[in-house]
Design a protein around this motif. Structure first.
Motif: not given
Length: 230
Positions: A3-7, A145-157, A177-186
């Motif tokens: 969840h942290r990486l998706r954010s 597996q089709g278990a998508v929570d409405r509250a977290h759908l935005a981060s999944d998308l 590398y881009r994921v790590l780069e974005l994690a540092v910038v945020h």
């Protein structure tokens, strides 16, 4: 940690879509008994999709976001946030899309009803949106597996959009590398930022008793036999 990486997968100040852009909506969620279909949502989540159309063929980047409804009050901000002013926006004949030309875009409407009258396939009117919608639903079904929570759908998308826009990357290590780069910038992500809905506790916590050393560290009582022996 996932969840942290998706954010942090959305780059601050990222470029908006340009050129020819298809915009439409789709419902994400399983079939429900008793719903007539169409725009009857039920537990489904209405999701806006915008896809760049390349010339002579192919698709570019995409953007996806859950919408409150299919009205102009929800669709117009979606287009404004993700599409560059002056781009050619291609939509269907839905009334909520009216007025996009007043936002500075070139609006082209393709009516699905007219396509059916002319014995044309309605899926061919917006091929980019339909392709991305199918891939996103298949990805959610396989990954979650089709278990998508409405509250977290935005981060999944956001994760799907991040993967789709880098599908042609020749070096998969650069994606990580881009994921790590974005994690540092945020900004730092805290647990309370990831909790979509705070659930009240059924039993309120009790206050701790008198503080002190644990029992195992307390001195033995003075009346122990080995203490009295000389």
């Amino acid at each position: 940690m996932l969840h942290r990486l998706r954010s942090v997968l959305v780059r601050p100040g990222r470029d908006r879509l340009s050129g020819r852009v298809e915009v439409d909506e789709t419902d994400i969620g399983g079939e429900e008994a008793g719903l007539p279909g169409g725009r009857a949502h039920g537990k489904k989540v209405l999701t806006g999709i915008a896809v760049e159309i390349l010339e002579p063929k192919g698709f570019g980047r995409c953007r996806m976001r859950p919408l409150a409804d299919a009205s102009a009050a929800s669709l117009h901000p979606f287009v404004t946030d993700f599409v560059t002013p002056g781009a050619t926006v291609i939509t269907d004949g839905w009334s909520g899309d009216c007025g996009l030309d007043q936002l500075g875009d070139v609006h082209q409407r393709r009516s699905q009803r007219a396509a059916r009258v002319g014995s044309e396939d309605a899926e061919d009117l917006l091929p980019g949106v339909h392709r991305v919608a199918s891939l996103a639903k298949r990805w959610l079904l396989g990954t979650h597996q089709g278990a998508v929570d409405r509250a977290h759908l935005a981060s999944d998308l956001n994760e799907f959009v991040f993967r789709f826009n880098r599908r042609r990357s020749l070096r998969r290590g650069m994606v990580f590398y881009r994921v790590l780069e974005l994690a540092v910038v945020h900004e730092p992500v805290r647990d309370k930022d990831l909790v979509a809905a705070q659930r009240p506790r059924t039993v309120p916590p009790t206050s701790p008793k008198a503080r002190g050393h644990p029992t195992s560290l307390e001195r033995p009582p003075a009346d122990r036999p080995w203490r009295n022996s000389s």
